[in-house]
Design a protein around this motif. Structure first.
Motif, PDB file in Angstrom:
ATOM      1  N   GLY A   8      69.772 -58.374 -33.781  1.00  0.00           N
ATOM      2  CA  GLY A   8      68.840 -57.375 -33.262  1.00  0.00           C
ATOM      3  C   GLY A   8      69.418 -56.444 -32.207  1.00  0.00           C
ATOM      4  N   MET A   9      70.750 -56.406 -32.100  1.00  0.00           N
ATOM      5  CA  MET A   9      71.359 -55.533 -31.098  1.00  0.00           C
ATOM      6  C   MET A   9      71.239 -54.069 -31.541  1.00  0.00           C
ATOM      7  N   THR A  10      71.021 -53.188 -30.576  1.00  0.00           N
ATOM      8  CA  THR A  10      70.940 -51.754 -30.809  1.00  0.00           C
ATOM      9  C   THR A  10      71.762 -51.037 -29.736  1.00  0.00           C
ATOM     10  N   PRO A  11      72.105 -49.774 -29.955  1.00  0.00           N
ATOM     11  CA  PRO A  11      72.792 -49.033 -28.894  1.00  0.00           C
ATOM     12  C   PRO A  11      71.992 -49.003 -27.592  1.00  0.00           C
ATOM     13  N   ALA A  12      70.686 -48.868 -27.687  1.00  0.00           N
ATOM     14  CA  ALA A  12      69.855 -48.837 -26.474  1.00  0.00           C
ATOM     15  C   ALA A  12      69.946 -50.161 -25.717  1.00  0.00           C
ATOM     16  N   LYS A  13      69.975 -51.274 -26.437  1.00  0.00           N
ATOM     17  CA  LYS A  13      70.100 -52.579 -25.783  1.00  0.00           C
ATOM     18  C   LYS A  13      71.479 -52.746 -25.153  1.00  0.00           C
ATOM     19  N   CYS A  14      72.506 -52.210 -25.806  1.00  0.00           N
ATOM     20  CA  CYS A  14      73.858 -52.250 -25.230  1.00  0.00           C
ATOM     21  C   CYS A  14      73.898 -51.496 -23.906  1.00  0.00           C
ATOM     22  N   LYS A  26      82.541 -54.780 -11.087  1.00  0.00           N
ATOM     23  CA  LYS A  26      83.202 -53.584 -10.563  1.00  0.00           C
ATOM     24  C   LYS A  26      84.295 -53.071 -11.493  1.00  0.00           C
ATOM     25  N   LEU A  27      84.743 -53.904 -12.430  1.00  0.00           N
ATOM     26  CA  LEU A  27      85.795 -53.505 -13.363  1.00  0.00           C
ATOM     27  C   LEU A  27      85.285 -52.424 -14.313  1.00  0.00           C
ATOM     28  N   PRO A  28      86.195 -51.622 -14.879  1.00  0.00           N
ATOM     29  CA  PRO A  28      85.768 -50.628 -15.877  1.00  0.00           C
ATOM     30  C   PRO A  28      85.118 -51.307 -17.082  1.00  0.00           C
ATOM     31  N   LEU A  29      84.107 -50.668 -17.633  1.00  0.00           N
ATOM     32  CA  LEU A  29      83.417 -51.153 -18.822  1.00  0.00           C
ATOM     33  C   LEU A  29      83.602 -50.138 -19.937  1.00  0.00           C
ATOM     34  N   VAL A  30      83.977 -50.640 -21.121  1.00  0.00           N
ATOM     35  CA  VAL A  30      84.229 -49.768 -22.262  1.00  0.00           C
ATOM     36  C   VAL A  30      83.413 -50.261 -23.451  1.00  0.00           C
ATOM     37  N   PHE A  31      82.647 -49.371 -24.055  1.00  0.00           N
ATOM     38  CA  PHE A  31      81.945 -49.685 -25.297  1.00  0.00           C
ATOM     39  C   PHE A  31      82.904 -49.525 -26.461  1.00  0.00           C
ATOM     40  N   MET A  32      82.845 -50.469 -27.420  1.00  0.00           N
ATOM     41  CA  MET A  32      83.591 -50.335 -28.663  1.00  0.00           C
ATOM     42  C   MET A  32      82.619 -50.500 -29.815  1.00  0.00           C
ATOM     43  N   GLY A  33      82.575 -49.519 -30.694  1.00  0.00           N
ATOM     44  CA  GLY A  33      81.683 -49.611 -31.832  1.00  0.00           C
ATOM     45  C   GLY A  33      81.908 -48.467 -32.793  1.00  0.00           C
ATOM     46  N   TYR A  34      81.223 -48.527 -33.916  1.00  0.00           N
ATOM     47  CA  TYR A  34      81.394 -47.527 -34.955  1.00  0.00           C
ATOM     48  C   TYR A  34      80.596 -46.262 -34.648  1.00  0.00           C
ATOM     49  N   TYR A  35      80.983 -45.187 -35.320  1.00  0.00           N
ATOM     50  CA  TYR A  35      80.427 -43.871 -34.997  1.00  0.00           C
ATOM     51  C   TYR A  35      78.982 -43.701 -35.462  1.00  0.00           C
ATOM     52  N   ASN A  36      78.596 -44.312 -36.572  1.00  0.00           N
ATOM     53  CA  ASN A  36      77.264 -44.068 -37.117  1.00  0.00           C
ATOM     54  C   ASN A  36      76.132 -44.397 -36.134  1.00  0.00           C
ATOM     55  N   PRO A  37      76.156 -45.544 -35.430  1.00  0.00           N
ATOM     56  CA  PRO A  37      75.090 -45.796 -34.455  1.00  0.00           C
ATOM     57  C   PRO A  37      75.062 -44.764 -33.320  1.00  0.00           C
ATOM     58  N   ASP A  49      73.681 -41.354 -21.517  1.00  0.00           N
ATOM     59  CA  ASP A  49      73.035 -42.606 -21.141  1.00  0.00           C
ATOM     60  C   ASP A  49      74.054 -43.699 -20.843  1.00  0.00           C
ATOM     61  N   SER A  50      75.167 -43.712 -21.595  1.00  0.00           N
ATOM     62  CA  SER A  50      76.222 -44.700 -21.341  1.00  0.00           C
ATOM     63  C   SER A  50      76.835 -44.486 -19.961  1.00  0.00           C
ATOM     64  N   ALA A  51      77.137 -43.235 -19.642  1.00  0.00           N
ATOM     65  CA  ALA A  51      77.711 -42.928 -18.327  1.00  0.00           C
ATOM     66  C   ALA A  51      76.739 -43.292 -17.213  1.00  0.00           C
ATOM     67  N   ALA A  52      75.455 -43.009 -17.426  1.00  0.00           N
ATOM     68  CA  ALA A  52      74.443 -43.326 -16.411  1.00  0.00           C
ATOM     69  C   ALA A  52      74.327 -44.833 -16.198  1.00  0.00           C
ATOM     70  N   ALA A  53      74.641 -45.605 -17.235  1.00  0.00           N
ATOM     71  CA  ALA A  53      74.574 -47.071 -17.131  1.00  0.00           C
ATOM     72  C   ALA A  53      75.843 -47.665 -16.529  1.00  0.00           C
ATOM     73  N   SER A  78      80.286 -36.030 -19.937  1.00  0.00           N
ATOM     74  CA  SER A  78      79.651 -37.167 -19.256  1.00  0.00           C
ATOM     75  C   SER A  78      80.627 -37.961 -18.397  1.00  0.00           C
ATOM     76  N   GLY A  79      81.886 -37.552 -18.384  1.00  0.00           N
ATOM     77  CA  GLY A  79      82.881 -38.260 -17.581  1.00  0.00           C
ATOM     78  C   GLY A  79      83.359 -39.561 -18.197  1.00  0.00           C
ATOM     79  N   LEU A  80      83.283 -39.663 -19.523  1.00  0.00           N
ATOM     80  CA  LEU A  80      83.731 -40.873 -20.219  1.00  0.00           C
ATOM     81  C   LEU A  80      85.117 -40.663 -20.814  1.00  0.00           C
ATOM     82  N   ASP A  81      85.946 -41.691 -20.780  1.00  0.00           N
ATOM     83  CA  ASP A  81      87.232 -41.667 -21.462  1.00  0.00           C
ATOM     84  C   ASP A  81      87.010 -42.023 -22.922  1.00  0.00           C
ATOM     85  N   LEU A  82      87.552 -41.226 -23.834  1.00  0.00           N
ATOM     86  CA  LEU A  82      87.501 -41.544 -25.260  1.00  0.00           C
ATOM     87  C   LEU A  82      88.884 -42.051 -25.656  1.00  0.00           C
TER      88      LEU A  82
END
Length: 200
Positions: A8-14, A26-37, A49-53, A78-82
């Motif tokens: 039941g995981m969703t991008p919003a829940k992540c 305090k460590l950097p956090l990186v999301f890893m996932g596929y493009y479709n979601p 929303d990811s940057a805000a979180a 958004s100031g995110l590293d890709l």
């Protein structure tokens, strides 16, 4: 991803989980996932929303750098590293492209094929790492199939970081108490921190 969706995981829940983690981590956090979601969520909205979180970067394995303009633009805004991936089969042109576009670090795939635990370090890996270092200034992290502390130490001797995924999922499935996971993570951390006796 399949297992996450089944639970039941969703991008919003992540994103909500990242916000909760950011309160104490305090460590950097990186999301890893596929493009479709991400596309379904909305590229700009997901990055915002990811940057805000408190997320610092994104790894999207199925999005090649030459087709990533929409996400790349939104991530920068958004100031995110890709972070992009390179495989041992990558051409010189692809290595140069990733060296220009990847931010944060470059994810080096240790083997050609799918992810999953393996043993040892491929013979061609040192040359591959050096080839990328010749074109890129970003830190390099090696992943795919890292499954033991000695192997992690061997990979770390070649690069700036080690990425472990499948082995952690396997340990969680084997022992829901997470005791095995905790032991493994501690052993890997020690292997990376100290002179760990390993056979490459």
């Amino acid at each position: 991803s399949y297992r996450a969706l089944q639970q039941g995981m969703t991008p919003a829940k992540c994103i909500a989980l990242a916000l909760e983690l950011r309160r104490t981590v305090k460590l950097p956090l990186v999301f890893m996932g596929y493009y479709n979601p991400i596309l379904s969520y909305g590229v700009e909205e997901f990055c915002r929303d990811s940057a805000a979180a408190g997320i610092n970067g994104l790894i999207v394995p199925d999005l090649p750098p030459d087709e990533s303009n929409a996400l790349d633009t939104a991530a920068i805004e958004s100031g995110l590293d890709l972070v992009y991936l390179l495989a041992p089969t990558s051409t010189d042109d692809r290595i140069s492209l990733v060296a220009r576009k990847s931010r944060g670090f470059i994810y080096l795939v240790s083997v050609a094929g799918v992810t999953g635990a393996r043993e040892g370090v491929p013979d061609y890996l040192p040359d591959f790492v050096e080839k990328v270092r010749g074109k890129a200034s970003q830190p390099l992290a090696i992943g795919f199939g890292v499954s033991s502390p000695p192997q992690a130490a061997a990979m770390a001797s070649l690069a700036d970081g080690v990425i472990i995924g499948s082995k952690l999922i396997k340990l969680i499935e084997e022992d829901p108490s997470l005791a095995k996971l905790g032991t493994f993570v501690t052993e890997v951390r020690q292997a990376l921190d100290w002179d760990y006796p390993f056979v490459a």
